[in-house]
Design a protein around this motif. Sequence first.
Motif, mmCIF file in Angstrom:
data_model
loop_
_atom_site.group_PDB
_atom_site.id
_atom_site.type_symbol
_atom_site.label_atom_id
_atom_site.label_comp_id
_atom_site.label_asym_id
_atom_site.label_seq_id
_atom_site.Cartn_x
_atom_site.Cartn_y
_atom_site.Cartn_z
ATOM 1 N N TRP A 180 0.817 -1.218 0.000
ATOM 2 C CA TRP A 180 0.000 0.000 0.000
ATOM 3 C C TRP A 180 0.851 1.268 0.000
ATOM 4 C CZ3 TRP A 180 -5.066 -0.311 -0.918
ATOM 5 C CH2 TRP A 180 -5.671 -1.559 -0.758
ATOM 6 N N ARG A 181 2.129 1.182 -0.374
ATOM 7 C CA ARG A 181 3.036 2.323 -0.300
ATOM 8 C C ARG A 181 2.587 3.499 -1.159
ATOM 9 N NH1 ARG A 181 5.174 -1.501 -3.549
ATOM 10 N NH2 ARG A 181 5.953 -0.864 -5.588
ATOM 11 N N GLU A 182 2.047 3.235 -2.355
ATOM 12 C CA GLU A 182 1.626 4.345 -3.214
ATOM 13 C C GLU A 182 0.472 5.119 -2.596
ATOM 14 O OE1 GLU A 182 1.624 4.197 -7.575
ATOM 15 O OE2 GLU A 182 2.002 2.060 -7.278
ATOM 16 N N LEU A 183 -0.461 4.405 -1.987
ATOM 17 C CA LEU A 183 -1.581 5.076 -1.339
ATOM 18 C C LEU A 183 -1.105 5.883 -0.140
ATOM 19 C CD1 LEU A 183 -4.616 5.564 -1.210
ATOM 20 C CD2 LEU A 183 -4.782 3.540 0.242
ATOM 21 N N LEU A 184 -0.157 5.355 0.620
ATOM 22 C CA LEU A 184 0.368 6.084 1.772
ATOM 23 C C LEU A 184 1.095 7.357 1.336
ATOM 24 C CD1 LEU A 184 1.675 3.028 3.820
ATOM 25 C CD2 LEU A 184 -0.365 4.401 4.283
ATOM 26 N N LEU A 185 1.910 7.264 0.290
ATOM 27 C CA LEU A 185 2.600 8.457 -0.211
ATOM 28 C C LEU A 185 1.611 9.462 -0.806
ATOM 29 C CD1 LEU A 185 5.757 6.841 -1.820
ATOM 30 C CD2 LEU A 185 5.645 8.217 0.253
ATOM 31 N N ALA A 186 0.585 8.957 -1.483
ATOM 32 C CA ALA A 186 -0.444 9.845 -2.026
ATOM 33 C C ALA A 186 -1.174 10.569 -0.904
ATOM 34 C CB ALA A 186 -1.426 9.053 -2.878
ATOM 35 N N GLY A 187 -1.389 9.886 0.205
ATOM 36 C CA GLY A 187 -2.023 10.528 1.365
ATOM 37 C C GLY A 187 -1.176 11.661 1.918
ATOM 38 N N PHE A 219 -1.382 20.099 -5.601
ATOM 39 C CA PHE A 219 -0.919 18.924 -4.864
ATOM 40 C C PHE A 219 -2.101 18.074 -4.399
ATOM 41 C CE2 PHE A 219 3.692 19.176 -3.420
ATOM 42 C CZ PHE A 219 4.070 19.897 -4.520
ATOM 43 N N PHE A 220 -3.187 18.714 -4.000
ATOM 44 C CA PHE A 220 -4.369 17.984 -3.570
ATOM 45 C C PHE A 220 -4.925 17.128 -4.704
ATOM 46 C CE2 PHE A 220 -8.945 17.564 -2.913
ATOM 47 C CZ PHE A 220 -8.975 17.019 -1.632
ATOM 48 N N VAL A 221 -5.046 17.719 -5.883
ATOM 49 C CA VAL A 221 -5.569 16.980 -7.036
ATOM 50 C C VAL A 221 -4.619 15.840 -7.419
ATOM 51 C CG1 VAL A 221 -6.120 17.175 -9.499
ATOM 52 C CG2 VAL A 221 -6.931 18.905 -7.894
ATOM 53 N N ILE A 222 -3.318 16.111 -7.400
ATOM 54 C CA ILE A 222 -2.334 15.065 -7.697
ATOM 55 C C ILE A 222 -2.434 13.938 -6.673
ATOM 56 C CG2 ILE A 222 0.144 14.554 -7.723
ATOM 57 C CD1 ILE A 222 0.528 17.322 -9.038
ATOM 58 N N GLY A 223 -2.588 14.286 -5.402
ATOM 59 C CA GLY A 223 -2.717 13.278 -4.345
ATOM 60 C C GLY A 223 -3.947 12.407 -4.529
ATOM 61 N N VAL A 224 -5.068 13.013 -4.936
ATOM 62 C CA VAL A 224 -6.285 12.229 -5.169
ATOM 63 C C VAL A 224 -6.081 11.260 -6.328
ATOM 64 C CG1 VAL A 224 -8.687 12.383 -5.935
ATOM 65 C CG2 VAL A 224 -7.859 13.923 -4.159
ATOM 66 N N GLY A 225 -5.541 11.745 -7.438
ATOM 67 C CA GLY A 225 -5.303 10.873 -8.592
ATOM 68 C C GLY A 225 -4.324 9.764 -8.282
ATOM 69 N N TRP A 226 -3.249 10.099 -7.602
ATOM 70 C CA TRP A 226 -2.246 9.119 -7.230
ATOM 71 C C TRP A 226 -2.834 8.096 -6.265
ATOM 72 C CZ3 TRP A 226 3.001 10.629 -4.532
ATOM 73 C CH2 TRP A 226 3.891 9.561 -4.624
ATOM 74 N N GLY A 227 -3.711 8.541 -5.362
ATOM 75 C CA GLY A 227 -4.354 7.635 -4.421
ATOM 76 C C GLY A 227 -5.248 6.624 -5.121
ATOM 77 N N VAL A 228 -6.013 7.072 -6.109
ATOM 78 C CA VAL A 228 -6.868 6.144 -6.865
ATOM 79 C C VAL A 228 -6.012 5.112 -7.590
ATOM 80 C CG1 VAL A 228 -8.455 6.003 -8.827
ATOM 81 C CG2 VAL A 228 -8.775 7.778 -7.107
ATOM 82 N N ALA A 229 -4.946 5.560 -8.225
ATOM 83 C CA ALA A 229 -4.043 4.623 -8.913
ATOM 84 C C ALA A 229 -3.373 3.680 -7.917
ATOM 85 C CB ALA A 229 -2.994 5.392 -9.704
ATOM 86 N N GLY A 230 -3.013 4.191 -6.748
ATOM 87 C CA GLY A 230 -2.388 3.355 -5.723
ATOM 88 C C GLY A 230 -3.314 2.270 -5.207
ATOM 89 N N ILE A 231 -4.593 2.598 -5.050
ATOM 90 C CA ILE A 231 -5.569 1.595 -4.619
ATOM 91 C C ILE A 231 -5.693 0.501 -5.670
ATOM 92 C CG2 ILE A 231 -8.036 1.211 -4.207
ATOM 93 C CD1 ILE A 231 -8.081 3.958 -2.829
#
Length: 172
Positions: A16-23, A47-59
């Motif tokens: 879950w590292r990508e989701l944690l970094l996205a958070g 950064f907020f928008v990037i974090g949301v997109g990265w979080g979806v991809a990480g999941i």
Amino acid sequence: MNNFLRPEARAFFWRWRELLLAGVVLALGLWWALTGVGINQWLGYIFFVIGVGWGVAGIQRARFAQGGDGPGVVQIRERRLAYFGPLDGGVIDVADLSRLEIDPSSHPAPSWILTSIEGNRLSIPINAKGAEGLFDVFAALPDIKTSTVLDVLSHTPDARVTVWSRVKPLLH
């Protein structure tokens, strides 16, 4: 320091590292957006928008990963996919793929069955070392639904399921 976390906890955090970094990126962006002034506030929104997109991809990537303790090794180099297993293996170009299936009855673990336009088949266990890289390969296939791939992985079917297929090109 390597033994600070149990192996199960370390595997969980690695998966879950990508989701944690996205958070972290999302939290930083939210903080800047709410407390920043001028350019920092706008950077916070970005950064907020990037974090949301990265979080979806990480999941999605974490749901796809099945652990790398299965038989064989998967390598992806320049749109060419190679599998080196203990009993079989092969190489297939991503551009030549015509069908992607999952076979839950293969032994020792369920396997991805990749079929080329020529009819060559490559069977890759879903838990082979490096198989998590297949997510990016599969996501790049035209008209594939990643939600279908993830649903098939989370609810193992009873029989072979075609996840994606391409119509054979006509010669004339």
